[in-house]
Design a protein around this motif. Sequence first.
Motif, mmCIF file in Angstrom:
data_model
loop_
_atom_site.group_PDB
_atom_site.id
_atom_site.type_symbol
_atom_site.label_atom_id
_atom_site.label_comp_id
_atom_site.label_asym_id
_atom_site.label_seq_id
_atom_site.Cartn_x
_atom_site.Cartn_y
_atom_site.Cartn_z
ATOM 1 N N SER A 174 0.828 -1.202 0.000
ATOM 2 C CA SER A 174 0.000 0.000 0.000
ATOM 3 C C SER A 174 0.860 1.249 0.000
ATOM 4 O O SER A 174 2.038 1.221 0.372
ATOM 5 C CB SER A 174 -0.926 0.010 1.224
ATOM 6 N N SER A 179 -4.102 0.418 -2.630
ATOM 7 C CA SER A 179 -3.866 -0.967 -2.249
ATOM 8 C C SER A 179 -3.514 -1.771 -3.495
ATOM 9 O O SER A 179 -4.302 -1.857 -4.437
ATOM 10 C CB SER A 179 -5.120 -1.548 -1.578
ATOM 11 N N ILE A 199 -15.379 -0.285 4.742
ATOM 12 C CA ILE A 199 -14.222 -0.102 3.879
ATOM 13 C C ILE A 199 -14.729 0.032 2.451
ATOM 14 O O ILE A 199 -15.605 -0.721 2.015
ATOM 15 C CB ILE A 199 -13.254 -1.284 3.995
ATOM 16 N N HIS A 224 -13.700 0.391 -1.752
ATOM 17 C CA HIS A 224 -12.732 0.227 -2.835
ATOM 18 C C HIS A 224 -13.217 0.999 -4.050
ATOM 19 O O HIS A 224 -14.363 0.789 -4.501
ATOM 20 C CB HIS A 224 -12.604 -1.250 -3.243
ATOM 21 N N ASP A 273 -15.539 -4.888 6.735
ATOM 22 C CA ASP A 273 -14.344 -5.731 6.689
ATOM 23 C C ASP A 273 -14.111 -6.508 7.977
ATOM 24 O O ASP A 273 -13.143 -7.281 8.053
ATOM 25 C CB ASP A 273 -13.109 -4.901 6.333
ATOM 26 N N LEU A 331 -8.440 2.755 -1.538
ATOM 27 C CA LEU A 331 -9.143 2.236 -0.365
ATOM 28 C C LEU A 331 -9.335 3.358 0.647
ATOM 29 O O LEU A 331 -8.395 4.094 0.954
ATOM 30 C CB LEU A 331 -8.347 1.083 0.241
ATOM 31 N N ASP A 345 -12.171 4.590 4.235
ATOM 32 C CA ASP A 345 -13.218 4.130 5.149
ATOM 33 C C ASP A 345 -14.222 5.245 5.412
ATOM 34 O O ASP A 345 -13.882 6.425 5.463
ATOM 35 C CB ASP A 345 -12.648 3.591 6.463
#
Length: 231
Positions: free
Chosen positions: A91, A134, A154, A156, A186, A204, A206
């Motif tokens: 990452s 990520s 989470i 993406h 997650d 990524l 949150d």
Amino acid sequence: MMIGMAERPPESRAYPAMPNVYYYPGLPHVEFADTRQFEWREAVEARTEEIAEEARGLLAGSGTFKPYVQAEADRPQGDMHGMLDNDDWSSLDLIEKGLPVEDHIRYAPIAYRTITEEVPVCTIPNRAPTLLLSLLKPGKKIPPHHGMLNPRYICHLPLIVPGNGALRLGSQKREWHKGELLAFDDTIEHEAWNNSDEDRLVLLFDVWRPELEPIERAQIAALFEAVDTAA
């Protein structure tokens, strides 16, 4: 529960939420969230190509990717099925433990502004928000594991998607499609794989669970601040 005076009620489902750090009771069980409920989704997805261009520059050498799971001197850690300090899954942070990483943001200003200005990012002192790229290398797999906190999803935003890969969370599986947002809890057991011969890259970040009222979000943040102060 945080100080050991109460226990979490047992769950009979096959894939319960099992956070490693903090469990907030009473939230509905959701594996993959319906992203159509997010008013900000279209604003984020619309910037996919610009964010992907920034990410390609970072991959080409403007930033340093590091193993996603790293050893930390201040707490014990398991090997997580061989992922500790393993750069198969790596990452590059734009925000790390809630703090901006200016050396990386200057190469990805659109990604940073889009998420911090458009999205209700989860904000917990010393822990969140999280914002990173990520990277999963060709032919590699992220083994089944659980996340830390269940008051958040989470997300993406897929940027480089060579195909022949997917994310399995609980009883469901989703493939990544460039520019199509995924959001999930997650803390439910999940794994991912990239069976292609090219890198897979997602942005990524949150966000707070939408069921939480602003006062609840503030209380969670205050709780962690108090715990850190006491420690």
